[in-house]
Design a protein around this motif. Structure first.
Motif, PDB file in Angstrom:
ATOM      1  N   ALA A   1      73.263  60.269 -47.952  1.00 39.69           N
ATOM      2  CA  ALA A   1      73.439  61.444 -47.099  1.00 39.69           C
ATOM      3  C   ALA A   1      72.976  61.135 -45.675  1.00 39.69           C
ATOM      4  O   ALA A   1      73.613  61.562 -44.698  1.00 39.69           O
ATOM      5  CB  ALA A   1      72.664  62.624 -47.661  1.00 39.69           C
ATOM      6  N   VAL A   2      71.855  60.382 -45.566  1.00 37.51           N
ATOM      7  CA  VAL A   2      71.360  60.010 -44.235  1.00 37.51           C
ATOM      8  C   VAL A   2      72.386  59.146 -43.517  1.00 37.51           C
ATOM      9  O   VAL A   2      72.686  59.332 -42.324  1.00 37.51           O
ATOM     10  CB  VAL A   2      70.009  59.287 -44.340  1.00 37.51           C
ATOM     11  CG1 VAL A   2      69.577  58.734 -42.973  1.00 37.51           C
ATOM     12  CG2 VAL A   2      68.946  60.221 -44.888  1.00 37.51           C
ATOM     13  N   HIS A   3      72.930  58.146 -44.258  1.00 38.14           N
ATOM     14  CA  HIS A   3      73.915  57.255 -43.640  1.00 38.14           C
ATOM     15  C   HIS A   3      75.198  58.000 -43.292  1.00 38.14           C
ATOM     16  O   HIS A   3      75.812  57.767 -42.235  1.00 38.14           O
ATOM     17  CB  HIS A   3      74.222  56.080 -44.580  1.00 38.14           C
ATOM     18  CG  HIS A   3      73.119  55.063 -44.631  1.00 38.14           C
ATOM     19  ND1 HIS A   3      72.851  54.287 -45.727  1.00 38.14           N
ATOM     20  CD2 HIS A   3      72.192  54.692 -43.704  1.00 38.14           C
ATOM     21  CE1 HIS A   3      71.833  53.489 -45.480  1.00 38.14           C
ATOM     22  NE2 HIS A   3      71.413  53.725 -44.243  1.00 38.14           N
ATOM     23  N   VAL A   4      75.634  58.932 -44.175  1.00 41.00           N
ATOM     24  CA  VAL A   4      76.848  59.716 -43.900  1.00 41.00           C
ATOM     25  C   VAL A   4      76.672  60.537 -42.630  1.00 41.00           C
ATOM     26  O   VAL A   4      77.577  60.644 -41.784  1.00 41.00           O
ATOM     27  CB  VAL A   4      77.183  60.615 -45.107  1.00 41.00           C
ATOM     28  CG1 VAL A   4      78.214  61.692 -44.706  1.00 41.00           C
ATOM     29  CG2 VAL A   4      77.714  59.776 -46.252  1.00 41.00           C
ATOM     30  N   GLN A   5      75.518  61.113 -42.490  1.00 42.47           N
ATOM     31  CA  GLN A   5      75.254  61.895 -41.277  1.00 42.47           C
ATOM     32  C   GLN A   5      75.349  61.012 -40.035  1.00 42.47           C
ATOM     33  O   GLN A   5      75.858  61.438 -38.989  1.00 42.47           O
ATOM     34  CB  GLN A   5      73.891  62.561 -41.372  1.00 42.47           C
ATOM     35  CG  GLN A   5      73.834  63.696 -42.390  1.00 42.47           C
ATOM     36  CD  GLN A   5      72.415  64.140 -42.674  1.00 42.47           C
ATOM     37  OE1 GLN A   5      71.480  63.586 -42.136  1.00 42.47           O
ATOM     38  NE2 GLN A   5      72.278  65.146 -43.545  1.00 42.47           N
ATOM     39  N   ALA A   6      74.904  59.804 -40.157  1.00 41.84           N
ATOM     40  CA  ALA A   6      75.003  58.893 -39.003  1.00 41.84           C
ATOM     41  C   ALA A   6      76.463  58.594 -38.692  1.00 41.84           C
ATOM     42  O   ALA A   6      76.878  58.600 -37.519  1.00 41.84           O
ATOM     43  CB  ALA A   6      74.243  57.596 -39.291  1.00 41.84           C
TER      44      ALA A   6
END
Length: 775
Positions: free
Chosen positions: A599-604
């Motif tokens: 989720a953190v990477h997707v947000q990036a």
């Protein structure tokens, strides 16, 4: 008297025995005496070495153990190899002692050749003491047999030389010859019992014929005109028709048949130690320690047999609940004698020798029962052995001087086994307590006047303690292995903590990343450090994965960083999955970590697309490379990213700031706090710690009522921990060097003296008697 001569002819002995330097000018007659004596001594030495093998072989054949047998075989081999060296060295010293007869030694103190002095009687050097006592006994026998002939020879030598001689400094005197032989044997690597046997052989083959040597030397000097009016006793006559060689053969036969006598020579010699102890007692008799008895004038001493019967009577009636502190052996015996005297109408007392034995044994047990090393709970049991030990000492005075005496060894073995014993719960059920109680009861019930029972009891007790020792050593080894494993794990944990704190302390990162590193990847790092070490390629690779993860969740503005992130994420996720799987992290926990991390990477990535969309709407050039890569990237939900709405703000991940150092502890685990003390290196408490060796026993004061005993099983170098176990091998305490020093300083830990109990007791008794003698 013949004129002096400067030339010394040594061809009768051997050229290697010639003096190394010219001596003072000796009279020709004295040179002839020297050469003839050297020839006889050489032949006698050859007889000694020719028969030493047979004697030692018989001793080895009767040895009680393989170790004892090997000691005799090694002595045989050593004696063969060094025979020539000993012969040459001995005869060389004989020549040198003659060569100095006309030389003054200025400024050199007179040699101390007296026998055993009480001031030098030290139990710290038992071997030296036994050797000295044996030498004194040998010299005494020669003097009593051939003293007159030796005295005449000394008188004649004094008439020919300028230096004053005495019998004890006569170069052919028994003391000088014995000391020279001992010096020549210094290179032998043999035990004291073997050396005593060799000394016995020296007496049998060399000293036995000194009477003939003195007679021949005196006759030579009479013929040379030296004090012919001094009439010497004739030498002992040999049987008619018996040649010198026949006499030697008879001696050899006797020697071969008396190997047991040679073996018992240690006993014969060290019995004289008891005489030295008696002398010490006589000098303090009449003091408060040994008040003089009021003996009726008509009192008769009882025999040792009668004393043994009285002691057996006391032994059989010793109450099972006898309080040791209230038992006074000397008073009890005195009361028995008083009652016996009253019944018979004749005053009876203990003889002086037996009284000395009683006093010595009583003093020994006073020390034993006051000894802080011996557990209080076992003192009552051991104290009940006083009468059996006294009976042994009455029968055999070598009890005081021979370390291998079975009764003495039994007492030492019991004390050694009891060193680690702690009274906990029902002591009556403890196996060691029960065994010691059985030993005591058997001796009280069965020992009358045959000391052989001590050998049987000793063998059984050693077998019991041997079994206990093997079990405890096995558990102790497991404890050591476990502690060394713990130490390695602790070092690995410290390395991981350092790596994590270097990267996280003071930074603000997504909570999932901090948790993943602290709860998951830290275990991967610990496992890698334990398996491969902190310098390995595997360890460095695991650090790179951690660094890449942290970098992947940071903000990146440049196109190059964005491209790198797009390239990095697939391999990073794979490395994380493989690492966590290898460390057996719970799959459900792993799934949760990856769900939040993705989720953190997707947000990036969404932020990247939003920025590109904004660039297109403002007619800014789109970073086509980034856009193409996002399209081509086939990682999870990245291909399914929803259309970007320019006004929809991205949901920020939960962030956490790492403000405290990370400490890796299992749930419920606490890290022991060591005292914040820094003692100087010369502090006594630290010196006590540094003097500890693996195997040292200490007593630990747990609280006001409870004490615990522990043995230092290991010093773990990586952590500096001192590991203590109880007598069963289980861990009871661990301390650092400084923490242990603090405990020593406040008296909570006390080092126990593990030296042999009987030897310490006897040394203390001798020391106390010397002090009383000097007051």
């Amino acid at each position: 008297m013949k004129t002096d001569a400067n030339v010394v002819h040594l061809n009768k002995v051997a050229p290697e025995h010639s003096p190394t330097s010219p001596a003072g000018r000796l009279p020709v007659a004295l040179i002839q005496v020297r050469d003839k004596a050297a020839q006889q001594l050489k032949q006698a030495l050859q007889g000694l070495f020719d028969n030493a093998d047979d004697t030692l072989f018989e001793m080895a054949d009767r040895a009680a153990s393989n170790a004892e047998q090997n000691a005799f075989f090694e002595a045989m081999r050593d004696l063969r190899l060094k025979r020539k060296t000993i012969e040459r060295g001995f005869l060389q010293k004989v020549f040198e002692s003659f060569n100095t007869l006309n030389q003054y030694e200025i400024g050199r103190p007179a040699p101390q050749v007296e026998g055993v002095s009480f001031e030098s009687l030290s139990l710290v050097q038992d071997d030296v003491l036994e050797e000295s006592v044996a030498l004194d006994a040998m010299v005494s026998r020669v003097i009593s047999r051939d003293g007159v002939s030796l005295g005449h020879l000394t008188t004649r030598l004094n008439a020919m030389i300028s230096k004053k001689l005495e019998d004890k400094t006569n170069p052919l005197g028994p003391r000088v010859l014995c000391e020279q032989f001992l010096e020549a044997c210094e290179g032998l690597g043999v035990e004291i019992r073997v050396k005593l046997i060799i000394l016995k052989l020296f007496e049998k083959y060399v000293l036995t014929d000194l009477g003939e040597l003195y007679a021949a030397a005196n006759q030579q000097l009479v013929e040379a005109g030296v004090l012919p009016e001094l009439k010497s006793a004739p030498p002992a006559r040999r049987q008619p028709g018996r040649s010198a060689s026949a006499s030697r053969e008879a001696r050899e036969e006797a020697a071969g048949a008396s190997a047991a006598e040679a073996a018992g020579y240690a006993d014969e010699g060290v019995q004289e130690v008891f005489g030295a102890l008696q002398e010490l007692l006589s000098q303090v008799r009449g003091t408060s320690v040994l008040p003089r008895r009021e003996v009726p004038a008509d009192a008769l001493p009882i025999s040792s047999n009668d004393l043994m019967r009285l002691l057996s009577h006391m032994q059989q009636r010793l109450p099972a609940s006898q309080v040791v502190d209230d038992f006074d052996l000397r008073n009890q015996l005195e009361n028995l004698l008083s009652r016996a005297s009253a019944k018979s109408g004749k005053a009876r007392v203990v003889g002086e020798v037996d009284e000395d034995v009683i006093n010595l044994v009583a003093m020994l047990f006073e020390f034993i029962l006051d000894d802080r090393t011996l557990p209080d709970s076992l003192k009552a049991l051991i104290g009940r052995l006083q009468i059996p030990m006294l009976k042994v000492a009455v029968l055999d005075k070598t009890f005081f001087s021979r370390g291998s005496h079975p009764a003495r060894r039994l007492l030492n073995e019991i004390a050694t086994a009891a060193l680690g014993w702690s009274a906990q719960g029902d002591e009556q059920r403890d196996a060691l307590y029960q065994r010691i109680e059985q030993v005591v009861q058997r001796l009280l019930n069965d020992f009358t006047d045959d000391p052989a029972i001590f050998s049987d009891v000793l063998a059984e007790f050693i077998a019991f303690t041997g079994d206990e020792k093997r079990r405890s050593e096995l558990l102790e080894q497991r404890t050591r292995d476990a502690e060394e494993g713990r130490a390695k794990a602790e070092m690995a944990r410290q390395q991981v903590e350092q790596a994590l704190n270097e990267r996280l302390l003071g930074r603000t990162l997504p909570e999932v990343v901090v948790r993943l590193l602290q709860e998951g990847w830290s275990k991967v790092l610990q496992l890698t450090s334990l398996k491969h070490g902190a310098e390995s390629a595997e360890w460095l690779a695991a650090l790179v994965v951690m660094d890449d993860l942290i970098w992947s969740v940071e903000l990146h503005e440049s196109a190059e960083d964005r491209l790198r992130l797009l390239e990095l994420v697939p391999s990073l996720l794979k490395s994380l999955r493989d690492g966590l799987a290898s460390a057996a992290i719970d799959p459900f926990v792993t799934s949760e970590f990856f769900s939040k991390l993705e989720a953190v990477h997707v947000q990036a990535f969404q932020r990247f697309k939003r920025e590109m969309a904004e660039a297109e709407s403002t007619a800014e050039p789109v970073e086509q490379e980034v856009e193409d890569r996002l399209v081509e990237l086939g990682v999870g939900p990245l291909l399914e990213l929803p259309p970007v709405e320019l006004d929809a703000p991205a949901e920020a991940p939960a962030m956490v700031e790492v403000v405290e150092e990370i400490v890796l502890l299992a749930p419920g685990e606490t890290r022991p706090q060591e005292p914040e003390v820094n003692l100087p290196d010369d502090d006594e408490a630290l010196q006590n710690v540094d003097s500890l060796r693996v195997g040292s026993w200490v007593e630990i004061q747990e609280d006001e009522e409870h004490k615990l005993r522990g043995k230092l099983a290991a010093i773990i170098k990586p952590t500096g921990k001192f590991i203590f176990v109880n007598r069963t091998g289980m861990k009871v305490m661990e301390k650092t060097r400084m923490g242990l020093a603090v405990e020593f300083r406040r008296g909570a830990i006390r080092l126990l003296d593990d030296a042999l109990l009987f030897d310490r007791a006897l040394e203390s008794v001798i020391g106390n008697l010397r002090k009383l003698k000097g007051t």
